[in-house]
Write a protein that holds these residues in place. Structure first.
Motif, PDB file in Angstrom:
ATOM      1  N   PRO A 118     -32.221  42.102  18.855  1.00 33.47           N
ATOM      2  CA  PRO A 118     -31.995  43.021  17.717  1.00 33.47           C
ATOM      3  C   PRO A 118     -32.645  44.374  17.985  1.00 33.47           C
ATOM      4  O   PRO A 118     -33.763  44.439  18.494  1.00 33.47           O
ATOM      5  CB  PRO A 118     -32.664  42.283  16.555  1.00 33.47           C
ATOM      6  N   GLY A 119     -31.907  45.424  17.634  1.00 38.10           N
ATOM      7  CA  GLY A 119     -32.363  46.777  17.899  1.00 38.10           C
ATOM      8  C   GLY A 119     -31.940  47.321  19.241  1.00 38.10           C
ATOM      9  O   GLY A 119     -32.115  48.527  19.506  1.00 38.10           O
ATOM     10  N   GLY A 120     -31.385  46.479  20.078  1.00 37.41           N
ATOM     11  CA  GLY A 120     -30.960  46.890  21.406  1.00 37.41           C
ATOM     12  C   GLY A 120     -29.601  47.565  21.414  1.00 37.41           C
ATOM     13  O   GLY A 120     -28.985  47.777  20.358  1.00 37.41           O
ATOM     14  N   SER A 121     -29.143  47.893  22.623  1.00 41.91           N
ATOM     15  CA  SER A 121     -27.877  48.607  22.799  1.00 41.91           C
ATOM     16  C   SER A 121     -27.021  47.934  23.872  1.00 41.91           C
ATOM     17  O   SER A 121     -27.546  47.294  24.789  1.00 41.91           O
ATOM     18  CB  SER A 121     -28.144  50.057  23.226  1.00 41.91           C
ATOM     19  N   LEU A 122     -25.729  48.112  23.711  1.00 41.29           N
ATOM     20  CA  LEU A 122     -24.754  47.695  24.726  1.00 41.29           C
ATOM     21  C   LEU A 122     -23.623  48.717  24.734  1.00 41.29           C
ATOM     22  O   LEU A 122     -23.354  49.357  23.702  1.00 41.29           O
ATOM     23  CB  LEU A 122     -24.162  46.322  24.415  1.00 41.29           C
ATOM     24  N   ASN A 172      -9.518  59.467  29.332  1.00 41.19           N
ATOM     25  CA  ASN A 172      -8.123  59.281  29.723  1.00 41.19           C
ATOM     26  C   ASN A 172      -7.937  59.368  31.229  1.00 41.19           C
ATOM     27  O   ASN A 172      -7.026  58.749  31.792  1.00 41.19           O
ATOM     28  CB  ASN A 172      -7.245  60.294  29.011  1.00 41.19           C
ATOM     29  N   ALA A 173      -8.774  60.128  31.895  1.00 41.15           N
ATOM     30  CA  ALA A 173      -8.665  60.233  33.350  1.00 41.15           C
ATOM     31  C   ALA A 173      -8.961  58.897  34.029  1.00 41.15           C
ATOM     32  O   ALA A 173      -8.459  58.627  35.122  1.00 41.15           O
ATOM     33  CB  ALA A 173      -9.615  61.299  33.862  1.00 41.15           C
ATOM     34  N   LYS A 174      -9.769  58.077  33.371  1.00 41.46           N
ATOM     35  CA  LYS A 174     -10.118  56.759  33.921  1.00 41.46           C
ATOM     36  C   LYS A 174      -9.358  55.631  33.242  1.00 41.46           C
ATOM     37  O   LYS A 174      -9.599  54.458  33.532  1.00 41.46           O
ATOM     38  CB  LYS A 174     -11.624  56.513  33.783  1.00 41.46           C
ATOM     39  N   ASN A 175      -8.463  55.977  32.303  1.00 42.62           N
ATOM     40  CA  ASN A 175      -7.714  54.954  31.548  1.00 42.62           C
ATOM     41  C   ASN A 175      -8.654  53.933  30.918  1.00 42.62           C
ATOM     42  O   ASN A 175      -8.374  52.718  30.912  1.00 42.62           O
ATOM     43  CB  ASN A 175      -6.711  54.226  32.447  1.00 42.62           C
ATOM     44  N   THR A 176      -9.739  54.408  30.380  1.00 46.68           N
ATOM     45  CA  THR A 176     -10.778  53.514  29.861  1.00 46.68           C
ATOM     46  C   THR A 176     -11.286  53.992  28.516  1.00 46.68           C
ATOM     47  O   THR A 176     -11.493  55.191  28.309  1.00 46.68           O
ATOM     48  CB  THR A 176     -11.941  53.410  30.851  1.00 46.68           C
ATOM     49  N   GLY A 177     -11.488  53.031  27.629  1.00 46.87           N
ATOM     50  CA  GLY A 177     -12.120  53.304  26.354  1.00 46.87           C
ATOM     51  C   GLY A 177     -13.470  52.623  26.296  1.00 46.87           C
ATOM     52  O   GLY A 177     -13.728  51.655  27.021  1.00 46.87           O
ATOM     53  N   TYR A 178     -14.329  53.142  25.427  1.00 49.71           N
ATOM     54  CA  TYR A 178     -15.703  52.645  25.359  1.00 49.71           C
ATOM     55  C   TYR A 178     -16.127  52.417  23.914  1.00 49.71           C
ATOM     56  O   TYR A 178     -15.608  53.048  22.991  1.00 49.71           O
ATOM     57  CB  TYR A 178     -16.664  53.643  26.007  1.00 49.71           C
ATOM     58  N   LEU A 179     -17.100  51.541  23.757  1.00 56.65           N
ATOM     59  CA  LEU A 179     -17.764  51.375  22.473  1.00 56.65           C
ATOM     60  C   LEU A 179     -19.256  51.305  22.746  1.00 56.65           C
ATOM     61  O   LEU A 179     -19.742  50.307  23.293  1.00 56.65           O
ATOM     62  CB  LEU A 179     -17.286  50.108  21.753  1.00 56.65           C
ATOM     63  N   GLN A 180     -19.961  52.370  22.394  1.00 53.96           N
ATOM     64  CA  GLN A 180     -21.410  52.398  22.509  1.00 53.96           C
ATOM     65  C   GLN A 180     -22.001  51.803  21.241  1.00 53.96           C
ATOM     66  O   GLN A 180     -21.721  52.291  20.144  1.00 53.96           O
ATOM     67  CB  GLN A 180     -21.914  53.826  22.711  1.00 53.96           C
ATOM     68  N   MET A 181     -22.789  50.761  21.404  1.00 51.80           N
ATOM     69  CA  MET A 181     -23.347  50.050  20.253  1.00 51.80           C
ATOM     70  C   MET A 181     -24.864  50.149  20.307  1.00 51.80           C
ATOM     71  O   MET A 181     -25.480  49.657  21.257  1.00 51.80           O
ATOM     72  CB  MET A 181     -22.904  48.584  20.276  1.00 51.80           C
ATOM     73  N   ASN A 182     -25.435  50.800  19.308  1.00 47.08           N
ATOM     74  CA  ASN A 182     -26.887  50.966  19.211  1.00 47.08           C
ATOM     75  C   ASN A 182     -27.417  50.241  17.982  1.00 47.08           C
ATOM     76  O   ASN A 182     -26.656  49.892  17.081  1.00 47.08           O
ATOM     77  CB  ASN A 182     -27.242  52.450  19.144  1.00 47.08           C
ATOM     78  N   SER A 183     -28.714  50.052  17.950  1.00 51.97           N
ATOM     79  CA  SER A 183     -29.373  49.408  16.808  1.00 51.97           C
ATOM     80  C   SER A 183     -28.657  48.122  16.417  1.00 51.97           C
ATOM     81  O   SER A 183     -28.360  47.876  15.247  1.00 51.97           O
ATOM     82  CB  SER A 183     -29.417  50.375  15.619  1.00 51.97           C
ATOM     83  N   LEU A 184     -28.387  47.304  17.393  1.00 56.87           N
ATOM     84  CA  LEU A 184     -27.623  46.086  17.152  1.00 56.87           C
ATOM     85  C   LEU A 184     -28.368  45.114  16.249  1.00 56.87           C
ATOM     86  O   LEU A 184     -29.608  45.011  16.305  1.00 56.87           O
ATOM     87  CB  LEU A 184     -27.268  45.427  18.483  1.00 56.87           C
TER      88      LEU A 184
END
Length: 113
Positions: free
Chosen positions: A14-18, A73-85
């Motif tokens: 808890p409180g970490g990030s991914l 878009n140049a890498k054809n990749t999407g991301y989800l930054q998750m903080n304070s988990l």
């Protein structure tokens, strides 16, 4: 053949990030809207965050100010930054693109001490 591959899940305190990634192939990724959904055990799949082809974003109330959706878009990749988990963020997280309603296989996120 359209393929979405999620990665980046794991066990975090808890409180970490991914940071989750969704690598797309077989589509012109820049022309698609992309979203992250999650499904916890015994619960329905729910929308977490969405980003349009033009970069407009919106979030579920439960993750606002903690999660950030982006795309490269140049890498054809999407991301989800998750903080304070939080433990309640524990779920399988899925990537989705529209149009076409394509889904990835999911990546497990577990938040536990």
């Amino acid at each position: 053949q359209v393929q979405l591959v999620e990665s980046g899940g794991g066990l975090v305190q808890p409180g970490g990030s991914l940071r989750l990634s969704c690598a797309a192939s077989g589509i012109a990724f820049s022309a698609y809207n992309m979203a992250w959904y999650r499904q916890a055990p015994g619960k329905q799949r729910e929308l977490v965050a969405k980003i349009t082809d033009s970069g407009y974003t919106n979030y579920a109330d439960s993750v606002k100010c903690r999660f950030t959706i982006t795309r490269d878009n140049a890498k054809n990749t999407g991301y989800l930054q998750m903080n304070s988990l939080k433990p309640e963020d524990t779920a399988v997280y899925y990537c989705n693109v529209q149009p076409g309603d394509r889904w990835g296989q999911g990546t497990q996120v577990t938040v536990s001490s």
